[in-house]
Design a protein around this motif. Structure first.
Motif, short mmCIF file in Angstrom:
data_model
loop_
_atom_site.label_atom_id
_atom_site.label_comp_id
_atom_site.label_asym_id
_atom_site.label_seq_id
_atom_site.Cartn_x
_atom_site.Cartn_y
_atom_site.Cartn_z
N MET A 176 -3.98 -9.43 -27.00
CA MET A 176 -3.11 -10.21 -27.84
C MET A 176 -2.03 -9.28 -28.42
O MET A 176 -2.32 -8.16 -28.83
CB MET A 176 -3.90 -10.87 -28.97
N VAL A 177 -0.81 -9.78 -28.44
CA VAL A 177 0.31 -9.04 -29.02
C VAL A 177 0.81 -9.83 -30.22
O VAL A 177 0.98 -11.05 -30.14
CB VAL A 177 1.45 -8.87 -27.99
N SER A 178 1.05 -9.15 -31.32
CA SER A 178 1.58 -9.85 -32.49
C SER A 178 2.60 -8.96 -33.19
O SER A 178 2.53 -7.74 -33.11
CB SER A 178 0.46 -10.24 -33.45
N ALA A 179 3.55 -9.63 -33.83
CA ALA A 179 4.58 -8.92 -34.57
C ALA A 179 5.24 -9.90 -35.52
O ALA A 179 5.11 -11.12 -35.37
CB ALA A 179 5.61 -8.34 -33.61
N GLN A 180 5.97 -9.40 -36.49
CA GLN A 180 6.69 -10.28 -37.39
C GLN A 180 7.94 -10.82 -36.71
O GLN A 180 8.42 -11.89 -37.07
CB GLN A 180 7.06 -9.55 -38.67
N GLU A 181 8.50 -10.08 -35.74
CA GLU A 181 9.67 -10.55 -35.02
C GLU A 181 9.71 -9.94 -33.62
O GLU A 181 9.37 -8.77 -33.45
CB GLU A 181 10.95 -10.17 -35.77
N ARG A 204 20.21 -10.60 -28.30
CA ARG A 204 20.64 -11.91 -27.81
C ARG A 204 19.63 -13.01 -28.14
O ARG A 204 19.88 -14.18 -27.93
CB ARG A 204 20.87 -11.88 -26.30
N GLY A 205 18.51 -12.63 -28.68
CA GLY A 205 17.50 -13.61 -29.06
C GLY A 205 16.50 -13.01 -30.02
O GLY A 205 16.22 -11.81 -29.97
N ARG A 206 16.01 -13.87 -30.91
CA ARG A 206 14.98 -13.44 -31.86
C ARG A 206 13.97 -14.57 -32.03
O ARG A 206 14.34 -15.74 -32.12
CB ARG A 206 15.58 -13.12 -33.21
N LEU A 207 12.73 -14.19 -32.12
CA LEU A 207 11.66 -15.12 -32.45
C LEU A 207 10.91 -14.50 -33.61
O LEU A 207 10.43 -13.37 -33.53
CB LEU A 207 10.72 -15.33 -31.26
N GLY A 208 10.87 -15.22 -34.71
CA GLY A 208 10.21 -14.68 -35.88
C GLY A 208 9.94 -15.75 -36.91
O GLY A 208 9.95 -16.96 -36.60
N LEU A 209 9.71 -15.32 -38.13
CA LEU A 209 9.46 -16.22 -39.25
C LEU A 209 10.63 -16.08 -40.22
O LEU A 209 10.92 -15.00 -40.70
CB LEU A 209 8.15 -15.86 -39.94
N TRP A 210 11.32 -17.19 -40.51
CA TRP A 210 12.53 -17.10 -41.34
C TRP A 210 12.22 -16.90 -42.81
O TRP A 210 13.04 -16.40 -43.55
CB TRP A 210 13.45 -18.28 -41.12
N ASP A 211 11.07 -17.23 -43.27
CA ASP A 211 10.71 -17.05 -44.68
C ASP A 211 9.30 -16.45 -44.80
O ASP A 211 8.61 -16.70 -45.76
CB ASP A 211 10.79 -18.37 -45.43
N ASP A 212 8.93 -15.68 -43.81
CA ASP A 212 7.59 -15.09 -43.72
C ASP A 212 6.50 -16.11 -43.50
O ASP A 212 5.32 -15.79 -43.62
CB ASP A 212 7.26 -14.23 -44.95
N ASP A 213 6.88 -17.37 -43.19
CA ASP A 213 5.87 -18.41 -42.97
C ASP A 213 6.23 -19.41 -41.88
O ASP A 213 5.35 -19.91 -41.20
CB ASP A 213 5.61 -19.16 -44.28
#
Length: 120
Positions: free
Chosen positions: A1-6, A17-26
């Motif tokens: 499993m790979v995990s990250a905040q962004e 050119r792209g980001r996948l993350g949490l906009w408000d930490d949630d």
């Protein structure tokens, strides 16, 4: 499993050119970009658990939004260059459409059906 905040998608020279993350930490947010703008399309889930998608023009201005309003029904809004809504289309609970046109300061110019019928 790979995990990250962004997670970031970058070009060979390191431009994002792209980001996948949490906009408000949630709440999740996916942003896709091009050379002229850091965001050309974004998709996410709001703090009220409503999904939305936003399209931006070449000057990074928000121009079109499709989302689910609080009652879970779809809504499409077109915005002018000053980020004011000018056209809004959504559905009522019975499935009938509502179309609204706005003036440059955001006041309703026209609505069909009449606004007092909304939600009935």
């Amino acid at each position: 499993m790979v995990s990250a905040q962004e997670f970031r998608v970058v070009t060979h020279d390191g431009k994002v050119r792209g980001r996948l993350g949490l906009w408000d930490d949630d709440h999740p947010l996916l942003i896709l970009a091009d050379p002229s703008c850091d965001a050309r399309i974004s998709m996410g889930v709001s703090e009220h658990s409503h999904p939305s998608m936003v399209l931006y023009d070449k000057r990074c201005r928000r121009r079109a939004v499709i989302d689910l309003i609080p009652d879970g029904l779809p809504e499409l809004t077109f915005r002018d260059m000053n980020d004011r809504p000018r056209v809004k289309l959504h559905l009522l609970k019975d499935g009938s459409p509502v179309l609204q046109l706005f003036d440059p300061v955001g006041q309703v110019l026209w609505s069909s059906p009449d606004r007092h019928h909304e939600g009935k």
